[in-house]
Design a protein around this motif. Structure first.
Motif, short mmCIF file in Angstrom:
data_model
loop_
_atom_site.label_atom_id
_atom_site.label_comp_id
_atom_site.label_asym_id
_atom_site.label_seq_id
_atom_site.Cartn_x
_atom_site.Cartn_y
_atom_site.Cartn_z
N GLU A 16 0.82 -1.22 0.00
CA GLU A 16 0.00 0.00 0.00
C GLU A 16 0.85 1.26 0.00
OE1 GLU A 16 -3.66 2.06 2.55
OE2 GLU A 16 -2.58 0.32 3.34
N ARG A 19 1.98 2.02 -3.46
CA ARG A 19 0.89 2.54 -4.29
C ARG A 19 0.65 4.01 -4.01
NH1 ARG A 19 -2.04 -2.16 -2.67
NH2 ARG A 19 -3.49 -0.87 -1.48
N LEU A 69 -8.40 0.22 -14.39
CA LEU A 69 -9.30 -0.14 -13.30
C LEU A 69 -9.82 -1.57 -13.42
CD1 LEU A 69 -11.37 3.16 -13.13
CD2 LEU A 69 -9.74 2.36 -11.42
N GLY A 75 -2.57 -5.04 -6.93
CA GLY A 75 -3.40 -3.98 -6.35
C GLY A 75 -3.74 -2.90 -7.34
N ARG A 77 -6.45 -2.10 -9.12
CA ARG A 77 -7.71 -1.36 -8.97
C ARG A 77 -7.59 -0.30 -7.87
NH1 ARG A 77 -10.04 -6.76 -9.00
NH2 ARG A 77 -10.63 -7.30 -11.13
N GLN A 78 -7.02 -0.69 -6.74
CA GLN A 78 -6.89 0.26 -5.63
C GLN A 78 -5.97 1.42 -6.02
OE1 GLN A 78 -6.66 -3.04 -5.54
NE2 GLN A 78 -7.34 -3.90 -3.58
N GLY A 79 -4.82 1.10 -6.57
CA GLY A 79 -3.86 2.14 -6.91
C GLY A 79 -4.35 3.06 -8.01
N TYR A 80 -4.92 2.49 -9.05
CA TYR A 80 -5.39 3.30 -10.17
C TYR A 80 -6.58 4.16 -9.77
CZ TYR A 80 -2.34 1.30 -13.77
OH TYR A 80 -1.25 0.97 -14.52
N SER A 81 -7.46 3.63 -8.91
CA SER A 81 -8.63 4.42 -8.51
C SER A 81 -8.22 5.60 -7.62
CB SER A 81 -9.66 3.54 -7.79
OG SER A 81 -9.15 3.02 -6.58
N ILE A 82 -7.23 5.38 -6.75
CA ILE A 82 -6.74 6.48 -5.90
C ILE A 82 -6.15 7.58 -6.78
CG2 ILE A 82 -4.95 7.13 -4.24
CD1 ILE A 82 -5.33 4.39 -2.95
N PHE A 127 -15.05 0.60 -9.28
CA PHE A 127 -13.93 1.40 -8.79
C PHE A 127 -13.85 2.74 -9.52
CE2 PHE A 127 -12.59 -2.33 -6.55
CZ PHE A 127 -11.75 -1.88 -5.54
N GLN A 134 -15.60 10.19 -5.25
CA GLN A 134 -14.65 10.66 -4.25
C GLN A 134 -13.89 11.89 -4.72
OE1 GLN A 134 -12.33 7.13 -3.55
NE2 GLN A 134 -13.93 6.15 -2.33
#
Length: 317
Positions: A16, A19, A69, A75, A77-82, A127, A134
């Protein structure tokens, strides 16, 4: 050729911290490139306008982040969405319409795809919508009722079709609630939420209950008596609704048992809202006005004689 390629790889790291660092470096670089472009008040609603208004690296970044996404890699999806959420928030010349068009094109699940590929597309779309919400760009001038309806209908449809995605879909819908008041067509949006996401006021799941409670709390002046005719009194936690609340919170439905085919071990988020109503002193005036049932009655009927009843399954306990 884009000069930020090295940052995208670490966006998919399982670590994390990597990312987050990669996302911060990428956004910093893209914002610097965009700052070098001629100042403009225009907002891109098409890819042609995006290419004209934004720096090449920013244009590439938006498309790559949205396309990534749906990647099943680590990870991603998490990284790209952030990164996508932060980029949208920092670059004011990108419209909701453009993001939706790119997202729909990049996450379209077709019958020709294998099951896992379709699953990846659904997760990618979820996502992407989360990142869009967000980022806060939904409240920018230019967002239309048509675009809002598209977002709400898609989230509700995904949640209805796939039970394992229902909670995340409704968490995203609930995140939209505070934003509705910023639109001139607020009541139109609330009516659409009730019709689409709350099944015309039926409310059979904890996810729908949480959304309804947040809507009523945020917009008490709306005609909730007409919108939710099956729920009596000034508050959904009123004593006259205890039977219906028991069915919803215990996740029981004779007519639609498939709604609860997926069991989750964690306590549902709706309980946070319920406990907050009863035990947050800042809401004392709201409680006095709404007159919900006594907490002891709710606990007895829903928890002791529902979730923990002698005949309740081990899962429900």
């Amino acid at each position: 050729m884009p000069t930020t390629l090295e940052f995208y790889w670490d966006l998919a790291s399982l670590d994390e911290s990597k990312r987050i660092e990669a996302a911060a470096q990428l956004i910093s670089a893209l914002c610097k490139f965009q700052a070098e472009m001629p100042a403009t008040t225009s907002v891109a609603t098409t890819e042609e306008e995006l290419n004209r208004i934004c720096a090449g690296d920013v244009t590439y970044g938006i498309k790559r982040l949205i396309k990534g996404l749906a990647s099943p890699r680590d990870g991603a999806r998490q990284g790209y969405s952030i990164a996508l959420s932060e980029l949208l928030a920092r670059v004011p010349c990108i419209s909701v319409k453009l993001v939706l068009d790119l997202l729909w094109r990049s996450t379209e699940a077709t019958k020709q795809m294998k099951g896992q590929e379709q699953r990846d597309m659904r997760f990618g779309r979820i996502f992407g919508l989360m990142a869009l919400v967000q980022s806060g760009i939904i409240t920018r001038a230019g967002t239309t009722a048509v675009e809002m309806r598209k977002i709400v209908m898609e989230l509700a449809a995904i949640g209805a079709k796939k039970s394992y995605l229902r909670e995340i879909s409704y968490v995203t819908l609930t995140s939209l609630v505070p934003m509705l008041g910023k639109f001139a067509f607020r009541d139109e949006l609330i009516t659409m939420f009730v019709a689409v996401a709350l099944d015309k006021g039926a409310i059979e799941t904890p996810d729908e209950l949480l959304l309804a409670m947040r809507l009523r709390r945020a917009y008490p002046g709306y005609d909730w008596y007409s919108a939710l005719p099956q729920w009596q009194g000034r508050h959904m936690l009123g004593a006259k609704n205890v039977g219906r609340l028991g069915s919803v919170l215990c996740e029981q439905s004779v007519e639609h048992p498939g709604l609860f085919s997926t069991w989750h071990p964690q306590l549902h988020r709706v309980w946070d809202e319920i406990f907050d109503l009863y035990f947050n002193r800042a809401r004392a005036d709201e409680v006095a006005n709404a007159m919900p049932m006594e907490f002891e009655l709710l606990w007895e009927r829903v928890v002791e004689n529902g979730l923990f009843a002698p005949g309740a399954s081990q899962f429900r306990r």
